[in-house]
Design a protein around this motif. Structure first.
Motif, PDB file in Angstrom:
ATOM      1  N   TYR A 120      83.352   1.450 -58.413  1.00  0.00           N
ATOM      2  CA  TYR A 120      83.203   0.301 -57.518  1.00  0.00           C
ATOM      3  C   TYR A 120      81.749  -0.072 -57.343  1.00  0.00           C
ATOM      4  O   TYR A 120      80.839   0.706 -57.661  1.00  0.00           O
ATOM      5  N   ARG A 121      81.527  -1.264 -56.810  1.00  0.00           N
ATOM      6  CA  ARG A 121      80.213  -1.679 -56.305  1.00  0.00           C
ATOM      7  C   ARG A 121      80.430  -2.425 -55.001  1.00  0.00           C
ATOM      8  O   ARG A 121      81.423  -3.116 -54.830  1.00  0.00           O
ATOM      9  N   ARG A 122      79.471  -2.290 -54.082  1.00  0.00           N
ATOM     10  CA  ARG A 122      79.532  -3.025 -52.807  1.00  0.00           C
ATOM     11  C   ARG A 122      78.581  -4.213 -52.891  1.00  0.00           C
ATOM     12  O   ARG A 122      77.489  -4.096 -53.435  1.00  0.00           O
ATOM     13  N   PHE A 123      78.978  -5.350 -52.307  1.00  0.00           N
ATOM     14  CA  PHE A 123      78.138  -6.553 -52.308  1.00  0.00           C
ATOM     15  C   PHE A 123      78.135  -7.198 -50.927  1.00  0.00           C
ATOM     16  O   PHE A 123      79.174  -7.255 -50.264  1.00  0.00           O
ATOM     17  N   ASN A 124      76.949  -7.735 -50.562  1.00  0.00           N
ATOM     18  CA  ASN A 124      76.891  -8.472 -49.292  1.00  0.00           C
ATOM     19  C   ASN A 124      76.635  -9.965 -49.521  1.00  0.00           C
ATOM     20  O   ASN A 124      76.335 -10.698 -48.595  1.00  0.00           O
ATOM     21  N   ASN A 125      76.748 -10.408 -50.791  1.00  0.00           N
ATOM     22  CA  ASN A 125      76.611 -11.845 -51.048  1.00  0.00           C
ATOM     23  C   ASN A 125      77.415 -12.213 -52.287  1.00  0.00           C
ATOM     24  O   ASN A 125      77.655 -11.379 -53.177  1.00  0.00           O
ATOM     25  N   ALA A 126      77.842 -13.488 -52.323  1.00  0.00           N
ATOM     26  CA  ALA A 126      78.748 -13.939 -53.380  1.00  0.00           C
ATOM     27  C   ALA A 126      78.081 -13.958 -54.767  1.00  0.00           C
ATOM     28  O   ALA A 126      78.702 -13.494 -55.733  1.00  0.00           O
ATOM     29  N   PRO A 127      76.854 -14.478 -54.922  1.00  0.00           N
ATOM     30  CA  PRO A 127      76.294 -14.574 -56.277  1.00  0.00           C
ATOM     31  C   PRO A 127      76.219 -13.227 -57.001  1.00  0.00           C
ATOM     32  O   PRO A 127      76.584 -13.137 -58.175  1.00  0.00           O
ATOM     33  N   ASP A 128      75.796 -12.179 -56.310  1.00  0.00           N
ATOM     34  CA  ASP A 128      75.703 -10.877 -56.971  1.00  0.00           C
ATOM     35  C   ASP A 128      77.084 -10.357 -57.356  1.00  0.00           C
ATOM     36  O   ASP A 128      77.272  -9.794 -58.443  1.00  0.00           O
ATOM     37  N   VAL A 141      89.650  -5.559 -59.019  1.00  0.00           N
ATOM     38  CA  VAL A 141      90.189  -5.648 -57.658  1.00  0.00           C
ATOM     39  C   VAL A 141      89.063  -6.011 -56.697  1.00  0.00           C
ATOM     40  O   VAL A 141      87.989  -5.416 -56.744  1.00  0.00           O
ATOM     41  N   VAL A 142      89.318  -7.014 -55.849  1.00  0.00           N
ATOM     42  CA  VAL A 142      88.330  -7.491 -54.868  1.00  0.00           C
ATOM     43  C   VAL A 142      88.853  -7.184 -53.468  1.00  0.00           C
ATOM     44  O   VAL A 142      89.979  -7.543 -53.135  1.00  0.00           O
ATOM     45  N   LYS A 143      88.029  -6.504 -52.670  1.00  0.00           N
ATOM     46  CA  LYS A 143      88.466  -6.110 -51.327  1.00  0.00           C
ATOM     47  C   LYS A 143      87.456  -6.539 -50.264  1.00  0.00           C
ATOM     48  O   LYS A 143      86.276  -6.184 -50.375  1.00  0.00           O
ATOM     49  N   ALA A 144      87.924  -7.255 -49.255  1.00  0.00           N
ATOM     50  CA  ALA A 144      87.082  -7.534 -48.090  1.00  0.00           C
ATOM     51  C   ALA A 144      86.852  -6.199 -47.388  1.00  0.00           C
ATOM     52  O   ALA A 144      87.742  -5.352 -47.349  1.00  0.00           O
ATOM     53  N   THR A 158      92.803 -12.188 -63.706  1.00  0.00           N
ATOM     54  CA  THR A 158      91.819 -12.944 -64.495  1.00  0.00           C
ATOM     55  C   THR A 158      90.492 -13.000 -63.738  1.00  0.00           C
ATOM     56  O   THR A 158      90.452 -12.847 -62.514  1.00  0.00           O
ATOM     57  N   LYS A 159      89.419 -13.284 -64.501  1.00  0.00           N
ATOM     58  CA  LYS A 159      88.092 -13.452 -63.912  1.00  0.00           C
ATOM     59  C   LYS A 159      88.095 -14.549 -62.859  1.00  0.00           C
ATOM     60  O   LYS A 159      87.499 -14.418 -61.799  1.00  0.00           O
ATOM     61  N   ASP A 160      88.791 -15.644 -63.209  1.00  0.00           N
ATOM     62  CA  ASP A 160      88.833 -16.802 -62.334  1.00  0.00           C
ATOM     63  C   ASP A 160      89.400 -16.452 -60.958  1.00  0.00           C
ATOM     64  O   ASP A 160      88.858 -16.828 -59.919  1.00  0.00           O
ATOM     65  N   GLU A 161      90.482 -15.704 -60.982  1.00  0.00           N
ATOM     66  CA  GLU A 161      91.123 -15.274 -59.733  1.00  0.00           C
ATOM     67  C   GLU A 161      90.153 -14.395 -58.934  1.00  0.00           C
ATOM     68  O   GLU A 161      90.059 -14.518 -57.699  1.00  0.00           O
ATOM     69  N   ALA A 162      89.445 -13.533 -59.622  1.00  0.00           N
ATOM     70  CA  ALA A 162      88.501 -12.629 -58.952  1.00  0.00           C
ATOM     71  C   ALA A 162      87.364 -13.424 -58.309  1.00  0.00           C
ATOM     72  O   ALA A 162      86.950 -13.150 -57.177  1.00  0.00           O
ATOM     73  N   LEU A 163      86.876 -14.455 -59.027  1.00  0.00           N
ATOM     74  CA  LEU A 163      85.768 -15.257 -58.491  1.00  0.00           C
ATOM     75  C   LEU A 163      86.227 -16.017 -57.248  1.00  0.00           C
ATOM     76  O   LEU A 163      85.498 -16.105 -56.254  1.00  0.00           O
ATOM     77  N   LYS A 164      87.467 -16.524 -57.290  1.00  0.00           N
ATOM     78  CA  LYS A 164      88.021 -17.215 -56.111  1.00  0.00           C
ATOM     79  C   LYS A 164      88.142 -16.254 -54.928  1.00  0.00           C
ATOM     80  O   LYS A 164      87.880 -16.628 -53.778  1.00  0.00           O
ATOM     81  N   ALA A 165      88.539 -15.029 -55.218  1.00  0.00           N
ATOM     82  CA  ALA A 165      88.682 -14.036 -54.140  1.00  0.00           C
ATOM     83  C   ALA A 165      87.321 -13.746 -53.505  1.00  0.00           C
ATOM     84  O   ALA A 165      87.222 -13.542 -52.293  1.00  0.00           O
ATOM     85  N   ILE A 166      86.265 -13.751 -54.328  1.00  0.00           N
ATOM     86  CA  ILE A 166      84.920 -13.532 -53.788  1.00  0.00           C
ATOM     87  C   ILE A 166      84.575 -14.657 -52.811  1.00  0.00           C
ATOM     88  O   ILE A 166      84.094 -14.415 -51.693  1.00  0.00           O
ATOM     89  N   ASP A 167      84.861 -15.903 -53.213  1.00  0.00           N
ATOM     90  CA  ASP A 167      84.588 -17.026 -52.308  1.00  0.00           C
ATOM     91  C   ASP A 167      85.371 -16.880 -51.013  1.00  0.00           C
ATOM     92  O   ASP A 167      84.840 -17.095 -49.925  1.00  0.00           O
ATOM     93  N   GLY A 178      77.369 -10.691 -42.095  1.00  0.00           N
ATOM     94  CA  GLY A 178      77.686  -9.280 -42.297  1.00  0.00           C
ATOM     95  C   GLY A 178      78.890  -9.047 -43.189  1.00  0.00           C
ATOM     96  O   GLY A 178      79.300  -7.910 -43.369  1.00  0.00           O
ATOM     97  N   ALA A 179      79.463 -10.129 -43.747  1.00  0.00           N
ATOM     98  CA  ALA A 179      80.629  -9.948 -44.611  1.00  0.00           C
ATOM     99  C   ALA A 179      80.225  -9.099 -45.806  1.00  0.00           C
ATOM    100  O   ALA A 179      79.095  -9.168 -46.281  1.00  0.00           O
ATOM    101  N   GLU A 180      81.162  -8.289 -46.257  1.00  0.00           N
ATOM    102  CA  GLU A 180      80.874  -7.424 -47.392  1.00  0.00           C
ATOM    103  C   GLU A 180      82.129  -7.308 -48.237  1.00  0.00           C
ATOM    104  O   GLU A 180      83.238  -7.363 -47.705  1.00  0.00           O
ATOM    105  N   VAL A 181      81.939  -7.174 -49.549  1.00  0.00           N
ATOM    106  CA  VAL A 181      83.105  -6.915 -50.400  1.00  0.00           C
ATOM    107  C   VAL A 181      82.853  -5.665 -51.244  1.00  0.00           C
ATOM    108  O   VAL A 181      81.718  -5.298 -51.528  1.00  0.00           O
ATOM    109  N   VAL A 182      83.966  -5.065 -51.626  1.00  0.00           N
ATOM    110  CA  VAL A 182      83.952  -4.004 -52.626  1.00  0.00           C
ATOM    111  C   VAL A 182      84.658  -4.580 -53.852  1.00  0.00           C
ATOM    112  O   VAL A 182      85.747  -5.140 -53.733  1.00  0.00           O
TER     113      VAL A 182
END
Ligand code: AMP
Ligand code: GLY
Length: 423
Positions: A120-128, A141-144, A158-167, A178-182
């Motif tokens: 996994y990787r943790r992110f605090n912003n959408a572009p990264d 898998v994208v998790k809030a 698909t990648k597309d679905e994952a990118l939408k989940a990030i948004d 403070g939103a974060e995703v894994v």
């Protein structure tokens, strides 16, 4: 001993039903409860978010144990408020409830203690996060990060679905400062749940189960809180249980102690049995709903002393007796669930309880002298039997005996286990 149970779902009805059978129980109170729980406990209209009010009630009634059913009050620190006031409570502190409340916290704990889980990787912003997904590709898998009532996870094909989940995570429902995703590796295998009662040091194995998360038969449709479960999970051999305890649960308890937040309460490990061995998908810090209903049907021991021992910090002398039976629960949900669903439809008849079958109430309310549906998951029809097939036959017979027009349910709970049994 007088006990206060916090919660109002099918899980809490099963806990109330089981606690009420204890020879040690005095008065059993439930806040806020539901009409099914009212058959076992006296309902008290406490605001569970008002910790001072809960503490005051417990002092007034000399409550000997508070049992917290759902995760939200635990993450909000209800157990801390109670223990600070010298009131015995079964359920983890807010710091220990991070195991469910923050996916990032749990993933980092896994890294630190070599606990097998998805990369996994943790992110605090959408572009990264998006750049990482471009690199790794799908499935992914994208998790809030925080509690999202089961809606924060996207298994993206698909990648597309994952990118939408990030948004969606950063601007949508779970967004905000403070939103974060894994973002994590997609794991393949059979899913199972393992439960332990923990006292901060030790974990007492408390059974396994398999949930059915998708809304419709053959695992189709949207994810839900769980449409049915059976216990024990046939894929969890004794050897697999020992391996999960050794590789996943025990290092977690050690890690939590070292982090200064020992875990006391129910630890619910969501597992994927992959070709490379069992991996942790997620932790919950409470019983599963509806897995709890199946577990309570199988537990022959008195539940109350087990919860007291965990709350007091020593489960080392507790032994548990389990029935040889399997148990299975079928959730009857309101039409539309897990989306917007209809409320207020009348439940005209529930089949009576038998030694093998109980209808636990989850989302019900009283409207005058009528029983009506008031939640998404409304009933959890639970039965035991010598095999999963027999438990299923009894549970579905009881489902057929329910007179309620507003509901739907899956007709294939336990189907995979039944296939294995009959091989
Ligand atoms: P949760 O809401 O965290 O219970 O996750 C919902 C479901 O998503 C889980 O029950 C799994 O079926 C699935 N899931 C979560 N993480 C993964 C993963 N890394 N790989 C495959 N499936 C996953
Ligand atoms: N049934 C899944 C859960 O309780 O989280």
């Amino acid at each position: 001993m007088d006990v206060l149970l916090i919660g109002s779902g099918g899980r809490e009805h099963a806990l109330a039903w089981k606690l009420a059978k204890s020879p040690e129980i005095g008065a059993l109170y439930a806040a806020p409860g539901n009409p099914g729980i009212a058959e076992e406990a006296e309902l008290v209209p406490l605001d569970v978010a008002d910790h001072a009010a809960v503490v005051a009630f417990c002092r007034d009634k000399a409550i000997g144990l508070v049992v917290v059913g759902p995760e939200a009050p635990l993450v909000a620190g209800l157990a801390d408020a109670l223990s600070d006031a010298g009131i015995r409570v079964f359920g983890p502190s807010a710091a220990a409830a991070r195991l469910e409340g923050s996916k990032g916290f749990t993933k980092d704990l896994c890294t630190l203690h070599d606990i097998p889980t998805a990369r996994y990787r943790r992110f605090n912003n959408a572009p990264d996060a998006k750049a990482y997904i471009q690199e790794t590709g799908a499935p992914v898998v994208v998790k809030a990060d925080g509690l999202a009532a089961g809606k924060g996870v996207t298994v993206a094909a698909t990648k597309d679905e994952a990118l939408k989940a990030i948004d969606a995570c950063f601007d949508g429902d779970f967004g905000g400062p403070g939103a974060e995703v894994v973002v994590e590796e997609f794991l393949e295998g059979e899913e199972a749940s393992l439960f332990c009662i923990c006292d901060g040091e030790r974990a007492l194995f408390f059974g396994t189960a398999q949930d059915h998360k998708r809304a419709f038969d053959r695992d189709r449709g949207p994810n839900t809180g769980g449409m049915g479960a059976y216990s024990p999970a046939l894929c969890m051999s004794d050897q697999m249980v020992r391996r999960v305890m050794r590789e996943i649960v025990e290092p977690t308890l050690k890690g939590m102690r070292e982090a200064g937040s020992p875990f006391r309460g129910v630890l619910y490990a969501g597992l994927m049995l992959t070709e490379a061995g069992p991996k942790l998908i997620e932790y919950n810090v409470r019983f599963g709903d509806p897995e709890c209903q199946a577990l309570m049907m199988r537990l022959d021991s008195d539940l109350l002393p087990v919860l007291i021992a965990a709350a007091d910090g020593d489960v080392s002398t507790v032994t548990l007796d389990w029935s040889h039976d399997a148990a299975l629960t079928v959730v009857m949900a309101a039409q539309g669930y897990p989306g917007a669903y209809e409320q207020g439809t009348e439940i005209r008849h529930l089949p009576p309880q038998t030694p093998a079958t109980t209808v636990f109430q989850a989302g019900t309310a009283r409207s005058g002298d009528r029983l009506v549906a008031s939640g998404g998951r409304v009933l959890a029809v639970t039965a035991r039997g010598r095999s999963v097939r027999e438990a299923a036959r009894r549970a579905y017979a009881a489902v057929e005996a329910v007179d309620w027009d507003g509901g739907f349910w899956r007709s294939d709970i336990g189907h995979r286990a039944i296939m294995i049994e009959e091989r």
